[in-house]
Write a protein that holds these residues in place. Structure first.
Motif, PDB file in Angstrom:
ATOM      1  N   UNK A  95       0.947  -1.189  -0.003  1.00 16.86           N
ATOM      2  CA  UNK A  95       0.080  -0.097  -0.035  1.00 16.86           C
ATOM      3  C   UNK A  95       0.830   1.113   0.108  1.00 16.86           C
ATOM      4  N   UNK A  96       0.400   2.568  -0.362  1.00 18.99           N
ATOM      5  CA  UNK A  96       1.063   3.530  -0.460  1.00 18.99           C
ATOM      6  C   UNK A  96       1.490   4.011   1.181  1.00 18.99           C
ATOM      7  N   UNK A  97       2.561   4.556   1.360  1.00 22.40           N
ATOM      8  CA  UNK A  97       3.055   4.728   2.828  1.00 22.40           C
ATOM      9  C   UNK A  97       1.815   5.460   3.560  1.00 22.40           C
ATOM     10  N   UNK A  98       1.496   6.558   2.964  1.00 22.77           N
ATOM     11  CA  UNK A  98       0.469   7.296   3.684  1.00 22.77           C
ATOM     12  C   UNK A  98      -0.883   6.622   4.125  1.00 22.77           C
ATOM     13  N   UNK A  99      -1.164   5.328   3.629  1.00 20.37           N
ATOM     14  CA  UNK A  99      -2.165   4.477   4.134  1.00 20.37           C
ATOM     15  C   UNK A  99      -1.903   3.364   4.912  1.00 20.37           C
TER      16      UNK A  99
ATOM     17  N   UNK B 277      -4.132   0.939   7.498  1.00 18.69           N
ATOM     18  CA  UNK B 277      -4.578  -0.260   7.119  1.00 18.69           C
ATOM     19  C   UNK B 277      -4.030  -1.250   8.382  1.00 18.69           C
ATOM     20  N   UNK B 278      -2.888  -0.919   9.043  1.00 16.99           N
ATOM     21  CA  UNK B 278      -2.459  -1.687  10.235  1.00 16.99           C
ATOM     22  C   UNK B 278      -3.373  -1.511  11.167  1.00 16.99           C
ATOM     23  N   UNK B 279      -3.840  -0.371  11.759  1.00 20.00           N
ATOM     24  CA  UNK B 279      -4.868  -0.210  12.655  1.00 20.00           C
ATOM     25  C   UNK B 279      -6.136  -0.771  12.335  1.00 20.00           C
ATOM     26  N   UNK B 280      -6.517  -0.888  11.134  1.00 13.13           N
ATOM     27  CA  UNK B 280      -7.783  -1.729  10.649  1.00 13.13           C
ATOM     28  C   UNK B 280      -7.701  -3.166  10.837  1.00 13.13           C
ATOM     29  N   UNK B 281      -6.534  -3.659  10.445  1.00 13.70           N
ATOM     30  CA  UNK B 281      -6.287  -5.042  10.475  1.00 13.70           C
ATOM     31  C   UNK B 281      -6.259  -5.514  12.030  1.00 13.70           C
ATOM     32  N   UNK B 282      -5.659  -4.563  12.851  1.00 13.67           N
ATOM     33  CA  UNK B 282      -5.738  -5.078  14.035  1.00 13.67           C
ATOM     34  C   UNK B 282      -7.236  -4.984  14.868  1.00 13.67           C
ATOM     35  N   UNK B 283      -7.886  -3.941  14.220  1.00 13.45           N
ATOM     36  CA  UNK B 283      -9.355  -3.655  14.886  1.00 13.45           C
ATOM     37  C   UNK B 283     -10.273  -5.010  14.294  1.00 13.45           C
ATOM     38  N   UNK B 284      -9.960  -5.287  12.988  1.00 16.59           N
ATOM     39  CA  UNK B 284     -10.528  -6.475  12.314  1.00 16.59           C
ATOM     40  C   UNK B 284     -10.334  -7.914  13.329  1.00 16.59           C
ATOM     41  N   UNK B 285      -9.144  -8.132  13.667  1.00 13.79           N
ATOM     42  CA  UNK B 285      -8.822  -9.452  14.432  1.00 13.79           C
ATOM     43  C   UNK B 285      -9.658  -9.256  15.862  1.00 13.79           C
ATOM     44  N   UNK B 286      -9.265  -7.977  16.601  1.00 15.67           N
ATOM     45  CA  UNK B 286      -9.808  -7.925  17.840  1.00 15.67           C
ATOM     46  C   UNK B 286     -11.530  -8.093  17.672  1.00 15.67           C
ATOM     47  N   UNK B 287     -12.038  -7.773  16.614  1.00  8.83           N
ATOM     48  CA  UNK B 287     -13.672  -7.898  16.607  1.00  8.83           C
ATOM     49  C   UNK B 287     -14.064  -9.351  16.077  1.00  8.83           C
ATOM     50  N   UNK B 288     -13.106 -10.140  16.111  1.00 10.77           N
ATOM     51  CA  UNK B 288     -13.460 -11.563  15.489  1.00 10.77           C
ATOM     52  C   UNK B 288     -13.576 -11.765  14.043  1.00 10.77           C
ATOM     53  N   UNK B 289     -13.101 -10.780  13.375  1.00 14.07           N
ATOM     54  CA  UNK B 289     -13.088 -10.766  11.964  1.00 14.07           C
ATOM     55  C   UNK B 289     -11.803 -10.783  11.427  1.00 14.07           C
ATOM     56  N   UNK B 290     -10.668 -11.531  11.505  1.00 13.55           N
ATOM     57  CA  UNK B 290      -9.267 -11.341  11.120  1.00 13.55           C
ATOM     58  C   UNK B 290      -9.312 -11.447   9.404  1.00 13.55           C
TER      59      UNK B 290
END
Length: 277
Positions: free
Chosen positions: A199-203, A207-220
């Motif tokens: 991904x472009x550096x600015x995003x 994406x990393x925060x979104x990935x962590x949030x997805x895993x925490x919510x049970x949707x890795x």
């Protein structure tokens, strides 16, 4: 909010509404129906995941992928549209009624959405055919769609948007094989997310925060794909004509003339795959 509404589906519906409420016209998709179906309280715009600046790429990507799928449907002339992992999609309410819409999703989600459509007073002409499928139990989405009235002899457009990242590659392949068995001229559009390092550096941080949030919510996130890998999955499933539409392509198609800087670049790409005629 009623039990059965998937949090990721609700978030997607709210981002689509934010596009209409915050971004300058012309809107890529004009959809305020989803937020009605979502049945959220009046303070939804103050949610952290609705931040107007941080979600710009997200909401641009969400509306771009839907618009591309719906344009594919319009260009195909098909009168059957299947949405896999449909969530709170609203094409059935926004179209003119000429297309039969089959929405495939988990039983709890489908029952909840059926109740919401009843409460909102949508008539049969503005309602999808809701098809509950228990993917974890190995149910065939295609068999269930046929049982609900899908004509397997007629060309069909299948959309799978915002889904592949939550599936294993084996599950993606199995889903695509069923789509590739549809009538000649059928088209499947599916979105995929690239590995974060691509991904472009600015995003990347987003994406990393979104990935962590997805895993925490049970949707890795289970499958992040390079463009060549995504295209190969479609070819291996049996599609003859396969093309990749990158997020940059979607920018050029739907956002190039905007003056507000809104862009899906760095978001999801699409694969468009056709069954040989």
């Amino acid at each position: 909010m009623a039990q059965g509404a998937d949090s990721t589906a609700v978030r997607t519906a709210l981002w689509r509404a934010l596009h209409v409420l915050l971004d300058e016209p012309p809107h890529v998709v004009d959809d305020l129906v989803g937020v009605q179906i979502a049945d959220v309280d009046d303070a939804w715009r103050t949610r952290p995941d609705m931040n107007s600046e941080r979600t710009r790429t997200n909401r641009a990507s969400i509306v771009a992928r839907s618009r591309a799928a719906e344009d594919t449907l319009g260009d195909s002339g098909s009168r059957q549209y299947v949405l896999l992992g449909a969530g709170l999609d609203t094409f059935a309410q926004r179209q003119d009624g000429n297309v039969r819409v089959f929405e495939i999703d988990e039983p709890a989600t489908q029952e909840w959405k059926r109740q919401r459509l009843d409460e909102l007073g949508y008539l049969d002409s503005a309602r999808p055919i809701l098809v509950p499928v228990d993917f974890e139990a190995g149910q065939s989405w295609l068999a269930e769609a046929k049982a609900a009235g899908l004509d397997p002899t007629a060309p069909t457009v299948v959309a799978m948007l915002g889904v592949t990242m939550y599936l294993t590659r084996d599950a993606i392949s199995a889903t695509l094989r069923e789509a590739a068995s549809l009538a000649p001229g059928s088209v499947t559009v599916f979105s995929y997310s690239r590995p974060i390092e691509m991904a472009p550096p600015e995003v990347r941080t987003i994406l990393e925060v979104a990935s962590q949030g997805a895993a925490a919510s049970g949707h890795p996130w289970l499958s992040l794909l390079r463009p060549d890998e995504a295209a190969a999955l479609a070819r291996d499933a049996g599609f003859s004509d396969v093309s990749v539409i990158t997020s940059d392509d979607l920018h050029d198609r739907y956002f190039a003339d905007r003056t507000d800087g809104l862009s899906p670049a760095g978001g999801e790409d699409l694969v468009v795959a056709e069954v040989s005629r």
